[in-house]
Design an enzyme around this catalytic site. Sequence first.
Site, PDB file in Angstrom:
ATOM      1  N   GLU A  74      34.198 135.818 144.566  1.00 48.78           N
ATOM      2  CA  GLU A  74      33.492 137.088 144.457  1.00 48.78           C
ATOM      3  C   GLU A  74      32.219 137.176 145.277  1.00 48.78           C
ATOM      4  O   GLU A  74      31.860 138.254 145.751  1.00 48.78           O
ATOM      5  CB  GLU A  74      33.159 137.357 142.983  1.00 48.78           C
ATOM      6  CG  GLU A  74      34.380 137.557 142.092  1.00 48.78           C
ATOM      7  CD  GLU A  74      35.132 138.835 142.433  1.00 48.78           C
ATOM      8  OE1 GLU A  74      34.492 139.881 142.610  1.00 48.78           O
ATOM      9  OE2 GLU A  74      36.374 138.776 142.551  1.00 48.78           O
ATOM     10  N   SER A 105      52.397 139.738  77.473  1.00 44.54           N
ATOM     11  CA  SER A 105      51.905 138.673  76.584  1.00 44.54           C
ATOM     12  C   SER A 105      50.943 137.710  77.269  1.00 44.54           C
ATOM     13  O   SER A 105      50.293 136.920  76.586  1.00 44.54           O
ATOM     14  CB  SER A 105      53.086 137.890  76.003  1.00 44.54           C
ATOM     15  OG  SER A 105      53.854 138.729  75.168  1.00 44.54           O
TER      16      SER A 105
END
Length: 819
Positions: A90, A475
């Site tokens: 770059e 229960s």
Amino acid sequence: MRFVLRFIAFLFGLAFTVAVVGAAAVGYFIWHYSQDLPDYTQLRDYEPPVMTRFHARDGRLLAEYARERRLFLPIQAIPRQVVAAFLSAEDKNFYSHVGVDPFGTLRAVVQNVGRKNSGQREQGASTITQQVAKNFLVGNERSYERKIREALVALRIENAYTKDKILELYLNEIYLGSGNYGVAAAALNYFGKSVHELTVAEAAYLAALPKAPNNYNAFRHTVAATDRRNWVIERMYENDYITREQADQARKQPLGVSPRSLSPNTYAAGYFAEEVRREIAERYGENKLYDGGLSVRTTLDPTMQAMARKALVDGLVRYDEARGWHGVVDKIDLRATADWGKALGDLKTLTDVQPWRLAVVLENTASGVRIGMQPERIGNGSLETRRVTGQIDADGVRWTRKGKPGSFLSPGDVIYAEPIEKRPGFYRLRQIPAISGAMVAMDPLTGRVFAMVGGFSFDQSEFNRATQAQRQPGSSFKPIVYATALDNGYTPSTTVYDSPIEIEQGPGLPPWRPENYSGKFSGPHTLRYGIEQSRNVMTVRLARDIGMPVIAEYSRRFGVYDELQKYLPMSLGAGETTVMRMTAAYSMFANGGKRIKPTLIDRIQDRWGKTIYRHDERICENCNADRWANQAEPTLVDKREQVIDPLTAYQITHILEGVVQRGTATILKAVGKPLAGKTGTTNDAKDVWFVGFSPDLAVGVYLGYDQPRSLGGRVTAGHLAAPVVRDFLNMALKDKPATPFRVPPGIKLVKVNAKTGLRAGGEGGAVILEAFKPGTAPPDYVAGGESAPRPQGAPQASSQDAPQAYQPSQEYDGGGGGF
């Protein structure tokens, strides 16, 4: 001579005039384009969006959440080789220019003049600093005015920041394709490595991407991507970052891109991760979740999670297959497609039901049917070209009770199939269960959730039945009622009548007559018997004696209900709650009655590593001393609320051990470890539960249809839910010692007759050790079997029942809370 001097003077004057005019023009030019330039100083405090990561308790990565997949790295942590690759690709003069490269810009302008008429893409000449200006401040508009503004901002940035700071911003911000921002995320998601592990070839490929990430996709444009990578490698050599030998070797390497697939389903933890995601979003907001870079250490135990999912899925499949074959998933017209693999690959499948796979029936054979397996997807999302086939014979469909596969499967039928161990190439027919359920396993001492399964498949349904499904516990709620009694003067040997009872419900309503699951009554029995055998009538009598307001208060303390309606049928579990709440409530029995808050999160750290949340709220005194000065040893101060008396907690635990040893959950005896718990089957067996615990692990499970309906007339929790917990605990406790429950100081263990609750004497019958608080143990055995005196404040349950109004809810059928 005079003419020459005048001419020279004219030239100097002209040059001066041109210089002045030029300087003025340049000044005006700079002034004009400097108007409204973005404030570059904001880069000083810039915090890029960073993804949030969830980790399991052992540190393994569980999930990531981000709008931009980015991991921030300071420049000092980025290897020189990676920096060299990006500078070569770059901006090789980055450390020498002032933000703009005049020669590079001039070269690009000359080349673009030639390209303009040819229709070719214009070449850029942006330095890394200019790219930072563009990405952060100026924008991507393609115009010469934008380029000028970009250059001016770049010059200002260079004057304000060091080169390393600019490069740090660039390497963490740059887009590198496939949703990856910055070199750290790209290295991880392309190669499954940290930046420190990248080879020259891999670093060069990453550096090749900023120019045009989509054009250099490793799968769609392999040749172009390889050429661009090799060009970067050559630039690295020319710039003396690598040797010729290194360059030649790197150019020979394949791209090696293998996109990382990270999914909570890898650990069968889709429900768990989604629950954590929701909590983080509610606590800190969506922006903090997706951009804040949080590090979340969850309580998930991946191994235990896999065990929990297997146990629950096996239980769901076991029940579902016993009810026969539902039918095929889909249908493919094999005559209309040249490639059955593509047609099958386009169908949605459940990714979290491995090793099940989607398959299509290709043809009937003499022994069964030949099937084709759904092709897997490779890195670029396309289907692999290889086609895998297999066989399903009579053994693979035996559970359907339909004979040979060809009698009910036809070519084109889409099904699920599972490989059969030790029979390569053969598969077992599978189907998605119609029944669902949930399971939670947690540390009873802290509330840390080790495993949570919210249904058969997260891909199928994201509705979390462990935390979101409000179901009747039946229960399994009874221990709360009995714990309330024990905490208010009753003993495990207190006698309650198991005989018919009639409750008036108010004007115009028929009386309510609760019944036991068996439809029979057995006379007076101890509290222990009432839980072990899950006697509904005894529970209703006990609840009437205690008073529903007291039970409602205890249910709130235990976190089962926020506000329990004060009607007697609620004592049988007619209210609605969640598996998570019930498991947490039972954990308080196991930990001595201390309140716990269930949590899926241990700790949260911000992007800088500062802890901003911690579940453990205990205070550590003397833990921060700089040096030893004969001070007291560090101690942890536990300020959690005491929900019930520790002695009561042990008494109910001891009774719940009897449920496993002699009661409705004897199937759990096969685990071979000290266990306590309770089954629960609601009216018409719409839901079945088991909630229980060992000294260091609490677990809760429920099974039922999402739209409640009966599971079958003879279905009970002991036969359906308890086996799921048995299978899980067999795996989870396999290598754990058989540690007994700790007996707290003050408890007196007395030998009593299991039937009468009296001290064991010479009258025969089963003898058990019963747990009593100080001063409440039955007296020495008295001939004739007189009942032991009841503790003060605990009146004998009477068969004379005072009326209590009750308006039955739509969810409760009035027939008792279950077996």
